[in-house]
Design a protein around this motif. Structure first.
Motif, PDB file in Angstrom:
ATOM      1  N   ASP A  73       0.826  -1.214   0.000  1.00 33.09           N
ATOM      2  CA  ASP A  73       0.000   0.000   0.000  1.00 33.09           C
ATOM      3  C   ASP A  73       0.855   1.257   0.000  1.00 33.09           C
ATOM      4  O   ASP A  73       0.549   2.234  -0.690  1.00 33.09           O
ATOM      5  CB  ASP A  73      -0.934  -0.014   1.212  1.00 33.09           C
ATOM      6  N   VAL A  74       1.918   1.253   0.792  1.00 35.12           N
ATOM      7  CA  VAL A  74       2.878   2.354   0.811  1.00 35.12           C
ATOM      8  C   VAL A  74       4.278   1.759   0.820  1.00 35.12           C
ATOM      9  O   VAL A  74       4.503   0.663   1.350  1.00 35.12           O
ATOM     10  CB  VAL A  74       2.674   3.290   2.021  1.00 35.12           C
ATOM     11  N   THR A  75       5.228   2.494   0.242  1.00 35.69           N
ATOM     12  CA  THR A  75       6.619   2.051   0.158  1.00 35.69           C
ATOM     13  C   THR A  75       7.514   3.232   0.497  1.00 35.69           C
ATOM     14  O   THR A  75       7.145   4.387   0.296  1.00 35.69           O
ATOM     15  CB  THR A  75       6.919   1.492  -1.248  1.00 35.69           C
ATOM     16  N   HIS A  76       8.721   2.958   1.000  1.00 32.83           N
ATOM     17  CA  HIS A  76       9.595   3.955   1.621  1.00 32.83           C
ATOM     18  C   HIS A  76      10.906   4.168   0.845  1.00 32.83           C
ATOM     19  O   HIS A  76      11.992   3.914   1.369  1.00 32.83           O
ATOM     20  CB  HIS A  76       9.897   3.465   3.042  1.00 32.83           C
ATOM     21  N   PRO A  77      10.851   4.656  -0.399  1.00 29.62           N
ATOM     22  CA  PRO A  77      12.097   4.889  -1.136  1.00 29.62           C
ATOM     23  C   PRO A  77      12.775   6.181  -0.692  1.00 29.62           C
ATOM     24  O   PRO A  77      12.131   7.098  -0.174  1.00 29.62           O
ATOM     25  CB  PRO A  77      11.625   5.014  -2.589  1.00 29.62           C
ATOM     26  N   CYS A  78      14.080   6.259  -0.923  1.00 29.80           N
ATOM     27  CA  CYS A  78      14.768   7.526  -0.740  1.00 29.80           C
ATOM     28  C   CYS A  78      14.588   8.363  -1.992  1.00 29.80           C
ATOM     29  O   CYS A  78      14.157   7.877  -3.040  1.00 29.80           O
ATOM     30  CB  CYS A  78      16.228   7.297  -0.382  1.00 29.80           C
TER      31      CYS A  78
END
Length: 348
Positions: A73-78
């Motif tokens: 649902d959500v992802t944490h890329p830089c």
């Protein structure tokens, strides 16, 4: 928890299954170690449990997983990865009218057409810190901390560790060769950085994949110098290891920031995705993030509640030095960086 993986688990195993099964209506694809209750205080209060987390070890690994069909649902890329998610059609804009603290995110983290354009806001920056020199305070003399060229010094052969991460390794190589802005690299600058990395490779004891791995290497005395993030420093200090963090070498340091994207065709609850990001940006998260990871929250109003002494202790106070900002760069150039780094690690 510090951002780290379980040492006995491979990166592949980390993403194969959800690491912490909790709320089935929200799957968060995140860096290992960010499954922190301190950041989910309001989410838990509202929903009664943590989200479900699936974990990864680096940005390229995460992108390949979602590009291959993994659903979150959500992802944490830089920040430097966001254009790849957009170009691949993997994400959709956030509705910032549902994120009250968005207006308190420092403007410097939002100033990119990749993050914010006429179609909407594609990226919510949440956390930031530095990449700089970690060193053993009992065995590395001060003069060796004046320059990142110490990574090439023959006396440190087999005694340095560098990140197994495209963006962080190239931030070091470029700073070492006089580049502090990687947004428009020339061929000459790229080749100079690659050559520097080949020289540094000769001194590398190991390329660390997560902070706990680096902490072990430094604790045994195998490694004396490393290029790393704040969280590795926080972890080693928690364990009583004599470690310092040199952010003001002659060439400077790198600074980076990461955040969350809203995945397209996500399997879970859109409402809970907003509960999640609002919990992350809550004022209570600033102290939790600082304590658990040694990182700063992008919410300026929340960070204003942190004392200068606490920031200094965490090596998050301002520095008067050159900073290479790991902001978005040309995807084709980043792919070249990735390919070149793989060759260097293989000895070519």
């Amino acid at each position: 928890m510090i951002r780290r993986t379980t040492l006995l688990a491979s990166a592949a195993a980390l993403v194969a299954l959800p690491a912490l099964a909790a709320d089935p209506d929200l799957i968060v694809f995140d860096w290992a170690g960010f499954e922190s209750e301190g950041l989910m205080k309001s989410y838990i209060e509202k929903n009664g449990q943590m989200p479900t987390y699936a974990l990864y070890g680096d940005d390229d690994e995460a992108f390949q997983k979602v590009a291959s069909g993994f659903k979150s649902d959500v992802t944490h890329p830089c920040s430097q990865m966001v254009s790849k998610y957009r170009d691949a059609g993997l994400i959709e804009p956030w509705d910032v009218s549902r994120i009250p603290e968005y207006e308190n995110i420092a403007q410097r983290f939002k100033d990119s057409r990749i993050f914010n354009d006429d179609q909407g806001v594609w990226y919510i920056p949440t956390d930031y810190a530095y990449t700089a020199i970690a060193y053993n305070t009992e065995s590395v003399p001060a003069e060796d901390l004046a320059s990142v060229q110490s990574f090439l010094d023959p006396k440190y052969a087999g005694r340095i560790s560098l990140p197994d991460n495209t963006d962080d390794i190239w931030s070091l190589a470029l700073l070492a060769t006089g580049v502090s802005d990687w947004t428009n690299l020339t061929e000459e600058q790229f080749q100079a950085g690659a050559q520097w990395l080949r020289q540094a490779h000769e001194n590398v004891r190991a390329y660390w994949a997560d902070p706990s791995e680096l902490a072990q290497l430094m604790a045994t005395g195998e490694v004396q110098l490393a290029w790393t993030w704040n969280d590795a420093i926080a972890l080693m200090r928690q364990e009583g290891f004599p470690v310092g963090f040199q952010r003001q070498s002659k060439e400077g340091s790198a600074t980076w920031f990461c955040g969350y994207v809203n995945m397209k065709d996500a399997p879970g609850s859109e409402d809970k995705a907003y509960d999640f990001i609002n919990s992350w940006l809550a004022h209570s998260s600033a102290a939790s993030l600082l304590e658990s990871h040694g990182y700063a929250l992008t919410n300026e109003a929340a960070m204003a509640e942190i004392t200068p002494e606490a920031l200094k202790k965490a090596d998050l106070d301002p520095v008067d030095t050159t900073l290479l900002s790991q902001t978005p760069l040309d995807p084709a150039m980043r792919d070249r960086m990735l390919e070149e780094f793989e060759k260097i690690k293989a000895g070519f």
